[in-house]
Design an enzyme around this catalytic site. Structure first.
Site, mmCIF file in Angstrom:
data_model
loop_
_atom_site.group_PDB
_atom_site.id
_atom_site.type_symbol
_atom_site.label_atom_id
_atom_site.label_comp_id
_atom_site.label_asym_id
_atom_site.label_seq_id
_atom_site.Cartn_x
_atom_site.Cartn_y
_atom_site.Cartn_z
ATOM 1 N N CYS A 55 0.546 -0.896 -0.075
ATOM 2 C CA CYS A 55 0.214 -0.230 0.082
ATOM 3 C C CYS A 55 0.868 1.218 0.196
ATOM 4 C CB CYS A 55 -1.315 0.169 1.250
ATOM 5 S SG CYS A 55 -0.157 0.218 2.128
ATOM 6 N N ALA A 58 3.188 1.261 2.711
ATOM 7 C CA ALA A 58 4.466 0.738 3.018
ATOM 8 C C ALA A 58 5.371 1.294 1.867
ATOM 9 C CB ALA A 58 3.991 -0.981 1.467
ATOM 10 N N ARG A 89 12.249 -5.900 5.944
ATOM 11 C CA ARG A 89 12.761 -5.369 4.160
ATOM 12 C C ARG A 89 14.318 -5.714 4.483
ATOM 13 N NH1 ARG A 89 13.565 -0.273 2.137
ATOM 14 N NH2 ARG A 89 13.288 -0.130 -0.246
ATOM 15 N N HIS A 188 6.056 6.292 -1.884
ATOM 16 C CA HIS A 188 7.023 6.336 -3.011
ATOM 17 C C HIS A 188 7.013 8.408 -2.878
ATOM 18 C CE1 HIS A 188 7.818 2.442 -4.908
ATOM 19 N NE2 HIS A 188 7.802 2.694 -3.460
HETATM 20 FE FE1 CFM Z 1 13.009 0.178 -6.031
HETATM 21 FE FE2 CFM Z 1 12.314 -2.014 -5.909
HETATM 22 FE FE3 CFM Z 1 10.704 -0.522 -4.770
HETATM 23 FE FE4 CFM Z 1 12.900 -1.183 -3.934
HETATM 24 FE FE5 CFM Z 1 11.943 -2.959 -2.221
HETATM 25 FE FE6 CFM Z 1 11.547 -4.095 -4.393
HETATM 26 FE FE7 CFM Z 1 9.500 -2.889 -3.440
HETATM 27 MO MO1 CFM Z 1 10.378 -5.247 -2.210
HETATM 28 S S1 CFM Z 1 14.818 -0.995 -5.999
HETATM 29 S S2 CFM Z 1 13.107 0.550 -3.717
HETATM 30 S S3 CFM Z 1 14.344 -2.046 -2.133
HETATM 31 S S4 CFM Z 1 10.204 -0.681 -6.636
HETATM 32 S S5 CFM Z 1 12.295 -5.063 -3.347
HETATM 33 S S6 CFM Z 1 11.769 -3.981 -6.598
HETATM 34 S S7 CFM Z 1 9.353 -4.423 -4.008
HETATM 35 S S8 CFM Z 1 10.707 -3.088 -1.211
HETATM 36 S S9 CFM Z 1 8.962 -0.826 -3.182
#
Ligand code: CFM
Length: 538
Positions: A55, A58, A89, A188
């Protein structure tokens, strides 16, 4: 079995018509004889489908903010949401000042029914008091979970009151309620905007203290990835101003404006900050990929081209040569085990693409790849961004536009030089996954559990790299399954040492006798189905 349009249609035919219409837009078979292949991405998952997404909260707290070690991160919400605050994580951090490393703490306001009914602001203020008393941090983040937005707690007001009460302590409030987006991707963006608006550039440094200063963006130090990248960069002679955000530091991020170049590893989670740093301070960003030996080498050479310094270039080549001499013989051993195998690579927002490098270096072909929550540009290339329509869901992200900083904006390279460089290296640019995949391979957005099973049955890959939610289902189907979010307790997988570690781990998986104890479902099921009719067998 190979995948083609007819076989793909057979899989999709099992869906109800409406679902099929939707999912069809999220899947395509790579063709290089057509100029563009559009995919639908960053849209809502169909309710009831078992997806692997997280979500917005997260994405904000768990992904971008959480790894910053010298801030205390408070989750305002019920304790269940604390799962994403719990270090699952594996974003590692160490600090010279252990009193300012809070990475191992998971702090939640633990909202109860009475807080939902009467409001949770007082409880949040009390938790801030407790945090100040116990940890005495220089900065705090507050992250909202769904109920906070639903009941209308004013976290911003609580943050402001806390800043007045504790002078010099910055308290940042993030409206990243889970429902603010269709996935963690919105989180993000929310985190990027506030870090840019309120933290980056608040440090007093005007100039970096050493030559070749860089920021490393979108590197979260999962299993120590960032440490391996830093090891290499430091050996060459770069000065790392800040890392966003793996093993990241609030104090360092404040001075991120002093870098001469921004490196972007995971563009999905942080391209917003990279763009805004260029607008505000005139610092270009370079797309790098430190996953895979060749990816690492190419990234290092591109950096050297950017700085265009003879000594730095020589040192870059010397480091590459000595690292290769050390790791290649070991890597070659593992390659013997891996060569000729096939893979599915389905991870969040950039690893689904990045890890294909490593697979191909090991002689493994990627048959299917995709992302949980990426946007069209991650599949089709950055140039499609202007054609992406904003929908109601993306409007939930509070808008922020960076402006050039009157005092600190300085072009790091001249416009002419920038154009010249752009023709050689990916400055402000990245290619979509589509361009690196072979014809006939499948690209899937937001792969769900039904499709996972169907594609496995059809293509029987030797290895499937994915996430936690899908990993064990796949493993029980008898497929070597490697988790690429937290690396299954292993890592690092980045850089030179990481490539060897990855090769070792997956080779161990291939060689494990475990698979002899599992019977994949298709071994017990007939491959042909038929019915007896009056005319005979049909
Ligand atoms: Fe970038 Fe990713 Fe992500 Fe990531 Fe991660 Fe991820 Fe993630 Mo899991 S590189 S930051 S460190 S988009 S593995 S493929 S899904 S936590 S939001």
């Amino acid at each position: 079995m190979e995948m083609n349009e007819a076989k793909l249609q057979e899989i999709l035919d099992q869906y109800p018509a409406k679902v099929q219409k939707n999912r069809k837009k999220h899947i395509f078979i790579k063709r290089s004889d057509v100029e563009s292949q559009q995919i639908e991405a960053n849209t809502r998952t169909i309710p009831g489908i078992i997806t692997n997404r997280g979500c917005a909260y997260a994405g904000c707290k768990g992904v971008v903010l959480g790894p910053i070690k010298d801030m205390v991160h408070i989750v305002h919400g019920p304790i269940g949401c604390g799962y994403y605050a719990w270090n699952t994580r594996r974003n590692k951090a160490k600090s010279d000042d252990p009193k300012q490393n809070f990475i191992n703490y998971c702090i939640s306001t633990d909202m109860q029914e009475s807080d939902i009914v009467f409001g949770g602001e007082k409880k949040l203020a009390k938790v801030i008091d407790e945090v100040m008393e116990i940890f005495n941090p220089k900065a705090i983040t507050l992250s909202a979970t769904c109920p906070v937005g639903l009941i209308g707690d004013d976290m911003g007001a609580v943050a402001k009151a806390a800043e007045a009460k504790y002078e010099g302590v910055q308290v940042l409030s993030f409206s990243c309620e889970g429902y603010k987006g269709v996935s963690q991707s919105a989180g993000h963006h929310i985190a990027n905007n506030i870090l840019m608006e309120k933290v980056i550039g608040t440090g007093d440094q005007e100039k970096a203290p050493a030559k070749f200063p860089i920021n490393l963006l979108g590197e979260y130090n999962i299993g120590g990835d960032g440490w391996e990248v830093e090891r290499i960069l430091k050996e060459i002679g770069y000065h790392i101003v800040s890392v966003m955000t793996g093993d990241g530091s609030y104090e360092a991020i404040k001075n991120a404006h002093t870098a001469e170049l921004n490196l972007v590893q995971c563009h999905r989670s942080i391209n917003y900050i990279a763009e805004m740093l260029e607008t505000k301070y005139g610092t270009p960003w370079l797309k790098v990929n430190f996953i895979g030996i060749q990816g690492t080498i190419e990234s290092l050479r591109n950096m050297a081209l950017y700085f265009d310094d003879k000594e730095l270039t020589l040192k870059t080549e010397a480091v590459i040569a000595s690292e290769l001499a050390r790791i290649e013989p070991i890597f070659e051993q593992y390659k013997k085990i891996c060569e000729g195998k096939t893979a599915f690579c389905f991870v969040g927002g950039s690893r689904g693409h990045h890890f294909q490098n490593l697979f191909s270096e090991l002689g493994i072909e990627t048959l299917l790849a995709g992302y949980e929550f990426a946007h069209r540009d991650d599949y089709e290339g950055r140039e499609v961004i202007p054609t992406i329509k904003t929908d109601a869901d993306s409007k939930n992200i509070p808008h922020y536009t960076a402006e050039p900083d009157e005092k600190r904006f300085r072009l790091k390279v001249s416009p002419e030089k920038l154009e010249e460089l752009k023709a050689k290296i990916p400055l402000g640019q990245y290619n979509g996954m589509r361009f690196d995949m072979k014809d006939g391979s499948i690209i899937v957005d937001d792969l769900n559990h039904f499709e996972t099973e169907e594609f496995i049955k059809a293509l029987k890959p030797d290895i499937f790299t994915s996430g936690i939610k899908d990993k064990y289902v796949i493993q029980k189907m008898g497929i070597n399954s490697k988790q690429l979010h937290s690396y299954d307790y292993s890592g690092p997988y980045a850089g030179f040492n990481g490539a060897v570690k990855f090769a070792e781990d997956i080779s161990m998986g291939f060689a494990s006798p475990t698979w002899n104890f599992i019977t994949p479902p298709w071994k017990n099921q007939p491959l042909l189905e038929g019915t007896v009719t009056e005319e005979g067998v049909a």
